[in-house]
Motif scaffolding. Structure first.
Motif, short mmCIF file in Angstrom:
data_model
loop_
_atom_site.label_atom_id
_atom_site.label_comp_id
_atom_site.label_asym_id
_atom_site.label_seq_id
_atom_site.Cartn_x
_atom_site.Cartn_y
_atom_site.Cartn_z
N VAL A 42 -12.51 0.74 -13.46
CA VAL A 42 -12.96 1.23 -12.16
C VAL A 42 -11.93 0.77 -11.14
O VAL A 42 -11.76 -0.43 -10.92
N VAL A 43 -11.25 1.73 -10.52
CA VAL A 43 -10.08 1.41 -9.70
C VAL A 43 -10.45 1.33 -8.22
O VAL A 43 -11.10 2.23 -7.67
N PHE A 44 -9.98 0.26 -7.58
CA PHE A 44 -10.20 0.02 -6.16
C PHE A 44 -8.87 0.10 -5.42
O PHE A 44 -7.80 0.00 -6.04
N PRO A 45 -8.90 0.26 -4.09
CA PRO A 45 -7.65 0.40 -3.34
C PRO A 45 -6.79 -0.87 -3.32
O PRO A 45 -5.60 -0.79 -3.03
N SER A 46 -7.38 -2.02 -3.61
CA SER A 46 -6.64 -3.28 -3.52
C SER A 46 -7.17 -4.27 -4.54
O SER A 46 -8.35 -4.25 -4.91
N LYS B 34 1.19 0.99 -12.45
CA LYS B 34 0.41 0.44 -13.55
C LYS B 34 -0.95 0.02 -13.01
O LYS B 34 -1.15 -0.04 -11.78
N LEU B 35 -1.86 -0.27 -13.92
CA LEU B 35 -3.16 -0.78 -13.52
C LEU B 35 -3.21 -2.28 -13.80
O LEU B 35 -2.78 -2.73 -14.87
N ARG B 36 -3.72 -3.01 -12.83
CA ARG B 36 -3.85 -4.45 -12.98
C ARG B 36 -5.33 -4.81 -12.84
O ARG B 36 -6.01 -4.38 -11.90
N ALA C 229 -6.91 -2.30 -10.06
CA ALA C 229 -6.21 -1.76 -8.90
C ALA C 229 -4.81 -1.34 -9.32
O ALA C 229 -4.25 -1.88 -10.28
N PHE C 230 -4.26 -0.38 -8.60
CA PHE C 230 -2.90 0.07 -8.90
C PHE C 230 -1.87 -0.88 -8.31
O PHE C 230 -2.02 -1.38 -7.19
N VAL C 231 -0.83 -1.12 -9.07
CA VAL C 231 0.39 -1.73 -8.54
C VAL C 231 1.51 -0.74 -8.82
O VAL C 231 1.49 -0.04 -9.83
N GLN C 232 2.46 -0.66 -7.91
CA GLN C 232 3.54 0.31 -8.08
C GLN C 232 4.89 -0.38 -8.13
O GLN C 232 5.08 -1.47 -7.60
N TYR C 233 5.81 0.32 -8.77
CA TYR C 233 7.14 -0.24 -8.99
C TYR C 233 7.93 -0.31 -7.69
O TYR C 233 7.88 0.59 -6.86
N GLY D 186 -0.41 -0.88 -4.68
CA GLY D 186 -0.02 0.51 -4.62
C GLY D 186 -0.83 1.40 -3.69
O GLY D 186 -0.39 2.51 -3.36
N CYS D 187 -2.01 0.96 -3.24
CA CYS D 187 -2.88 1.89 -2.53
C CYS D 187 -3.46 1.36 -1.21
O CYS D 187 -4.22 2.08 -0.55
N GLU D 188 -3.13 0.14 -0.83
CA GLU D 188 -3.70 -0.40 0.40
C GLU D 188 -3.33 0.44 1.62
O GLU D 188 -4.08 0.50 2.60
#
Length: 327
Positions: free
Chosen positions: A164-168, A185-187, A268-272, A285-287
């Motif tokens: 379940v993905v959240f913005p942060s 990626k998902l963390r 939550a997403f982290v981006q490269y 990645g999404c904040e």
């Protein structure tokens, strides 16, 4: 004997093995378009971004080997142009048994929702049948009964995990959000039970933690699991002529206990991001990609791709670059 003194054929064999190993890392496949208007087709084939093969950073000869190898149909890594990076970037085809499939509240109706027993969603059944790890945004998880039981019963019988993905991953933010446009990626969110914020709930404002939101969705599934299964049995018997539950073969649902056998986690997403000294880093990645609720489900045309964007070949151009976000 040094590596450079080896015959070219042996060096190429070693390079090929290293090239395959470089793209075996699990990645996230973000279903695109990230918002569909009800008739927008889901982009195919399903692809994932990968890291640049390490071989490309060693020397010119190795770099040329990678670039020439990627032209072969059997190559595990290929390249496409990225508008954001302003260069060609590596990708490979989605591997449903090891990669993560991400769909959100803005495109799940077309992407993964199995409206009928014989319905073919945007992500084909043959692909969904092999998916083991599904990720959805938290707004979609507020009503998991709307999509998950029928997905498991009709297309994804061996699903193992739902993120379940959240913005942060650092704070609770109760807002819709756009998936990252860059490689991501998902963390897993650690300490999610301590990350709380006030949100609207049945016309009241309540303090809710991220872990509570995940657990609440799981509790809803457990509470309604038996009635949902009985309804599915009824549909199969009267629509497909298949009495009993013998038609379901999979690990995601325990027919004896009538219970889902799934793992749920907050993520939550982290981006490269490349640092100033060239090192690889991963950042939130999404904040900064939050959107209004009204733009998430209403306001036709907002966030939806143009016909020109839909015509882009994802194997030639990185479609995730084409946000189409004009807020």
């Amino acid at each position: 004997m040094s590596f450079n003194s080896l015959p070219l054929e042996i060096k190429q064999t070693i390079w090929q093995l290293a090239l395959h190993a470089a793209v075996d890392e699990p990645e996230v496949c973000i279903v695109w378009p990230i918002k569909t208007g009800g008739y927008d087709p889901i982009s195919k084939p399903f692809l994932v971004d990968t890291a640049f093969p390490v071989l490309m950073h060693v020397c010119g000869q190795w770099r040329e080997f990678v670039l020439s190898s990627c032209q072969q149909p059997s190559s595990p890594v290929k390249f496409r142009f990225s508008r954001q990076a302003n260069c060609r970037v590596p990708y490979r085809h989605f591997r449903p048994s090891t990669d993560i499939l991400y769909s959100s509240s803005m495109n799940h109706e077309e992407a993964i929702k199995c409206h009928l027993i014989d319905w073919e969603p945007g992500v084909p059944r043959t692909t969904l049948a092999a998916v083991r790890h599904l990720a959805v945004d938290w707004p979609l998880w507020m009503d998991p009964m709307d999509f998950l039981p029928e997905l498991v019963f009709r297309a994804c019988p061996d699903l193992e995990k739902v993120s379940v993905v959240f913005p942060s991953s650092r704070q609770a933010i109760w807002s819709c959000f756009k998936a990252p446009a860059k490689r991501c990626k998902l963390r897993r969110v650690e300490g999610a039970d301590e990350l709380s914020a006030v949100r609207d709930w049945d016309e009241e404002k309540v303090l809710v933690s991220m872990q509570w939101q995940v657990d609440e969705g799981a509790a809803i599934l457990d509470e309604d699991a038996q009635s949902t299964w009985q309804n599915e049995l009824h549909i199969h018997e009267h629509t497909m002529g298949e009495p009993g539950g013998g038609w379901f073969v999979g690990t995601a649902w325990d027919k004896k206990r009538e219970k889902f056998c799934l793992e749920y986690e907050p993520a939550a997403f982290v981006q490269y991001k490349r640092s100033e000294n060239g090192d690889e880093t991963w950042v939130e990645g999404c904040e900064d990609r939050l959107i209004e609720w009204v733009d998430c489900w209403k306001n036709p045309g907002t966030l939806e791709p143009s016909p020109e964007q839909l015509a882009i070949s994802p194997e030639e151009w990185r479609v995730n670059d084409e946000d189409g976000y004009k807020l």
